[in-house]
Scaffold this active site. Structure first.
Site, short mmCIF file in Angstrom:
data_model
loop_
_atom_site.label_atom_id
_atom_site.label_comp_id
_atom_site.label_asym_id
_atom_site.label_seq_id
_atom_site.Cartn_x
_atom_site.Cartn_y
_atom_site.Cartn_z
N PRO A 89 0.82 -1.27 0.08
CA PRO A 89 -0.09 -0.04 -0.12
C PRO A 89 1.06 1.11 -0.06
CG PRO A 89 -0.05 -0.95 2.02
CD PRO A 89 0.47 -2.07 0.98
N GLU A 116 2.96 -7.54 8.87
CA GLU A 116 3.19 -6.22 8.88
C GLU A 116 4.08 -6.02 7.57
OE1 GLU A 116 1.80 -4.05 11.05
OE2 GLU A 116 0.55 -5.65 11.37
N ARG A 154 -2.46 -9.30 -20.70
CA ARG A 154 -3.51 -9.19 -21.68
C ARG A 154 -2.67 -8.26 -22.72
NH1 ARG A 154 -6.75 -4.81 -21.88
NH2 ARG A 154 -8.56 -6.22 -22.44
N ASP A 169 -9.11 0.18 -24.95
CA ASP A 169 -9.53 0.11 -23.62
C ASP A 169 -9.47 1.43 -22.94
OD1 ASP A 169 -9.99 -2.66 -23.71
OD2 ASP A 169 -7.89 -3.21 -22.98
#
Length: 246
Positions: A89, A116, A154, A169
């Site tokens: 994150p 953690e 992809r 896309d």
């Protein structure tokens, strides 16, 4: 392309890699996948891969040794220098441009964390890319790495049946994708826009461009902040603004 994943839960990837486009890509030889349980590289008696934090604090931290040794083993099997991607994150928020960049590589290694997180020395000495798929926390890096792998594979040549699909896309050209329709042209009184059934390719392209810009303006205006707006797009944006004020 070769894709390696280091995870404590390798079984999570089995169903993902054996379905849909990811399976097709592997079957065609465009990519190969290998998932390694880095617990197998732990040197301690009980194969522990985590330990307490120096300085105190809640939770456990992934140790450097098993991951360092696992990465070293993977490097020995490769002819090219891998990009080593840490799912965290704290990483840079993932976007289509990252997928396009990673799709140019020959070898990717994904590190999936738990607890953690990672001993900082892993980040400092091994990792080339730190990626976050959003501002939220998952139990581990497995699901996040699957998202990134799917978005990269992809884009590999020959993987999608239609080579233009990936280029149209959402986000590929900085805009959200335009609305799309299929048969019938009239479904319960809901009709396909005339431009799309006109047979005029220039008119179709113009309609798609305009509606792609409209959808971006309405749903993700932040994407337009860094865009080099053309004269025609500026006229359309003024039109959208007037419509929203009516």
């Amino acid at each position: 392309m070769r894709i390696d994943v280091l995870s404590l839960f390798p079984e999570m990837f089995k169903a993902v890699f054996e379905q849909s486009i990811l399976k097709k890509a592997a079957d065609s030889g465009s990519v190969s996948y290998d998932v390694t349980n880095f617990r197998d590289y732990a040197e301690n008696k009980h194969q522990r891969v985590d330990d307490y934090l120096y300085g105190g604090g809640a939770g456990m931290l992934l140790m450097a040794q098993p991951i360092f040794d696992a990465v070293a083993a993977l490097r020995k099997r490769s002819d090219s220098k891998p990009r080593i991607v840490m799912m965290t994150p704290q990483g840079e928020r993932y976007q289509q441009r990252h997928a396009e960049n990673l799709a140019k590589e020959d070898h990717l290694i994904f590190l999936c964390g738990h607890y953690e997180g990672f001993d900082e020395r892993i980040r400092e000495q091994l990792v080339t890319d730190e990626i976050s798929i959003g501002d939220y926390v998952l139990t581990g890096g497995e699901l996040a790495s699957m998202v990134v792998i799917d978005s990269v594979v992809r884009l590999l040549p020959g993987v999608l049946g239609n080579e233009t699909s990936a280029h149209t896309d959402s986000f590929s050209n900085g805009l959200l994708e335009h609305p799309q329709y299929t048969r019938p042209a009239d479904f319960r009184g809901l009709k396909v826009p005339d431009a799309l059934i006109s047979g005029n390719h220039a008119l179709v392209d113009e309609w798609r461009h305009k509606e792609s810009l409209r959808r971006t303006y309405l749903r993700r205006p932040d994407l337009l902040s860094d865009r080099d707006i053309t004269e025609q797009e500026a006229k359309w944006l003024e039109e959208f603004k007037r419509e929203s004020e009516e």
